[in-house]
Write a protein that holds these residues in place. Structure first.
Motif, PDB file in Angstrom:
ATOM      1  N   GLU A  25      -6.645   4.418   9.574  1.00 52.79           N
ATOM      2  CA  GLU A  25      -6.540   5.180   8.333  1.00 52.79           C
ATOM      3  C   GLU A  25      -7.492   6.372   8.311  1.00 52.79           C
ATOM      4  OE1 GLU A  25      -7.006   2.621   5.040  1.00 52.79           O
ATOM      5  OE2 GLU A  25      -5.153   1.497   5.408  1.00 52.79           O
ATOM      6  N   THR A  65      -6.228  -2.395   1.477  1.00 47.59           N
ATOM      7  CA  THR A  65      -7.543  -2.702   2.046  1.00 47.59           C
ATOM      8  C   THR A  65      -8.565  -3.114   0.991  1.00 47.59           C
ATOM      9  OG1 THR A  65      -8.131  -0.344   1.916  1.00 47.59           O
ATOM     10  CG2 THR A  65      -7.152  -1.135   3.983  1.00 47.59           C
ATOM     11  N   MET A 113      -7.680  -1.127  12.418  1.00 48.27           N
ATOM     12  CA  MET A 113      -8.850  -1.158  11.538  1.00 48.27           C
ATOM     13  C   MET A 113      -9.379   0.243  11.244  1.00 48.27           C
ATOM     14  SD  MET A 113     -10.883  -4.387  13.206  1.00 48.27           S
ATOM     15  CE  MET A 113     -10.037  -5.929  13.559  1.00 48.27           C
ATOM     16  N   ASN A 135      -6.636  -6.942   3.819  1.00 51.33           N
ATOM     17  CA  ASN A 135      -6.039  -6.777   5.142  1.00 51.33           C
ATOM     18  C   ASN A 135      -6.519  -7.844   6.128  1.00 51.33           C
ATOM     19  OD1 ASN A 135      -8.590  -5.602   4.919  1.00 51.33           O
ATOM     20  ND2 ASN A 135      -8.207  -4.136   6.547  1.00 51.33           N
ATOM     21  N   TRP A 136      -7.617  -8.520   5.796  1.00 49.82           N
ATOM     22  CA  TRP A 136      -8.101  -9.590   6.668  1.00 49.82           C
ATOM     23  C   TRP A 136      -7.250 -10.848   6.551  1.00 49.82           C
ATOM     24  CZ3 TRP A 136     -11.235  -9.229  10.655  1.00 49.82           C
ATOM     25  CH2 TRP A 136     -12.045  -8.095  10.743  1.00 49.82           C
ATOM     26  N   SER A 177       0.851  -1.186   0.000  1.00 56.83           N
ATOM     27  CA  SER A 177       0.000   0.000   0.000  1.00 56.83           C
ATOM     28  C   SER A 177       0.890   1.239   0.000  1.00 56.83           C
ATOM     29  CB  SER A 177      -0.916   0.000   1.230  1.00 56.83           C
ATOM     30  OG  SER A 177      -0.143   0.108   2.417  1.00 56.83           O
TER      31      SER A 177
END
Length: 460
Positions: free
Chosen positions: A373, A301, A370, A306-307, A294
């Motif tokens: 950002e 994301t 989470m 990102n999970w 990123s």
């Protein structure tokens, strides 16, 4: 629009709609097509919501949004395959764009928006002119430029906190490595956890410090993101391994004699501690090659990539919570049944509290990731809490351990201000070994009560 052999028009022709202006050299096309040519311009009010910016993958991985309507340009009954002069499409923006946003003139090819043969010749806050050397279905996608300017004071504080954490992590690694217990008992999980944290935080500090130099090199940025992904996953797997080893040890509390060692051989521990993260990172990279790298050289994301990190973390934390509940109940039942020495059970309970605190310290800060950002405050809080994980480990497992404090005092007397008369080095060395062997910091196995009965295992 159509021109024939006897047309009196000259120069490039314009075809206009409410939102789009097409400028095309139709006369030149007609000269190579028996003197006639026609062009059709179609724009839609809904196509941009279906063929949206999610089908566009910019090389710089910047956030994007649809800037204007999708338009289709078609030449009918024309045999010309290549245009002698590029066409110009003037798009009217949906909204007034930020001056820092970058326009990307794209066309539809094989299920995705691409930029080959198209470029933005002019652009302002309300209109963009795209020049293309071919005809197709065109669109305007805007690439946003997030505010990357940061407060130098905040950057300096973040770097300072990370450095402090690295210092304490180094002390913890040296303590676990030099003050290891005898070969029968393993301190591997906590040592590897500290090593992985040390490498991850050092690499994180390097990446964020040199981010402006790394960003232009996409391969390097993706590589660093993948290594960080791997190292942080290793930290959580080793933390979970420590909890599992404690659970296996607690199961033996109700046994009067438990001479066998607790947990698998150290080779299997290494395979689990580093193999599982490697598999997760490899599968994630193969499933989405552009997932690493990123703007901050971390995980993108888009499409929930990102999970691939947050998912295993949540699974590990949930499993640890279940293990802690089982361990607590087992200790409570053991105390009531009095099937084990009280001192041994109390030692286990203290270790449980320490590992639970370690789990909270390592896991909870990632909750802020989470939402970091969208909030500068949460981002700073995340950096601070994660940077001090090494400090917390050093406090919990070293400074709050009585035997380790005694060992530090012994080292201080030997190498510090105190001078020792000749002939006492052997005594000091013997005392050092005894203190390390009796330390509680490495209790991944609870065989202390049977030290005189158990046989050493050279494999660990």
């Amino acid at each position: 629009m159509q021109v024939g052999p006897n047309t009196s028009l000259t120069g490039s022709l314009q075809l206009k709609t409410v939102d789009i202006v097409l400028e095309i050299d139709l006369l030149s096309i007609a000269q190579h097509n028996n003197g006639s040519a026609s062009v059709i311009l179609i724009n839609s009010n809904y196509m941009h919501s279906v063929f949206n910016n999610s089908h566009f993958r910019p090389e710089n991985a910047k956030p994007t949004y649809m800037g204007a309507k999708v338009v289709l340009v078609i030449l009918t009954q024309v045999m010309v395959k290549r245009l002698s002069k590029p066409i110009n499409l003037t798009f009217q923006h949906f909204n007034v764009s930020d001056p820092a946003d970058e326009p990307a003139c794209v066309y539809w090819s094989e299920g995705a928006w691409v930029t080959n043969g198209c470029s933005a010749s002019e652009s302002n806050s309300t209109h963009t002119v795209c020049s293309c050397s071919h005809l197709s279905t065109f669109a305007l996608i805007m690439q946003t430029n997030p505010n990357t300017e940061s407060d130098p004071v905040v950057e300096a504080l973040s770097a300072f906190f990370v450095l402090v954490g690295l210092v304490f992590l180094t002390l913890a690694v040296l303590t676990f490595a030099l003050c290891r217990r005898n070969s029968r008992v393993s301190n591997m999980a906590r040592l590897n956890l500290s090593v992985c944290l040390l490498l991850a935080h050092a690499l994180f500090l390097f990446t964020q410090t040199a981010l402006r130099l790394i960003q232009p090199h996409r391969v390097l940025c993706k590589l660093l993101a993948g290594v960080l992904h791997f190292l942080f996953l290793c930290c959580f797997v080793w933390m979970s391994t420590e909890a599992v080893l404690l659970f296996l040890s607690v199961r033996k509390l109700r046994q009067i004699k438990a001479k066998d060692r607790t947990g698998p051989h150290w080779r299997y521990k290494l395979l689990i501690g580093y193999g599982i993260p490697l598999v997760i990172v490899s599968v994630s990279a193969m499933a989405m090659p552009d997932g690493h790298g990123s703007e901050k050289c971390w995980l993108v994301t888009e499409k929930g990539f990102n999970w691939s990190f947050l998912g295993p973390v949540c699974l590990i934390l949930t499993g640890n919570i279940v293990l802690f509940i089982i361990i607590f109940l087992t200790i409570h039942i053991t105390l009531r049944a009095a099937h084990s020495e009280a001192s041994k059970v109390k030692t286990t309970r203290l270790l449980l509290i320490k590992i639970m605190a370690q789990c909270v310290i390592l896991g909870c800060p990632w909750i802020f990731l989470m939402a970091s950002e969208k909030s500068r405050v949460l981002e700073l809080l995340f950096v601070f809490l994660t940077s001090q994980q090494g400090t917390a480990i050093f406090l919990i497992h070293c400074l709050l351990n009585n035997e380790v404090r005694k060992q530090y005092a012994t080292w201080w007397k030997k190498y510090g201000l105190s001078s020792k008369p000749p002939g006492t080095s052997d005594s000091v060395t013997l005392t050092t070994i005894q203190h390390c062997s009796n330390s509680q910091m490495g209790h991944t196995s609870l065989d202390t009560a049977q030290m005189t009965e158990a046989k050493p295992d050279k494999g660990d």
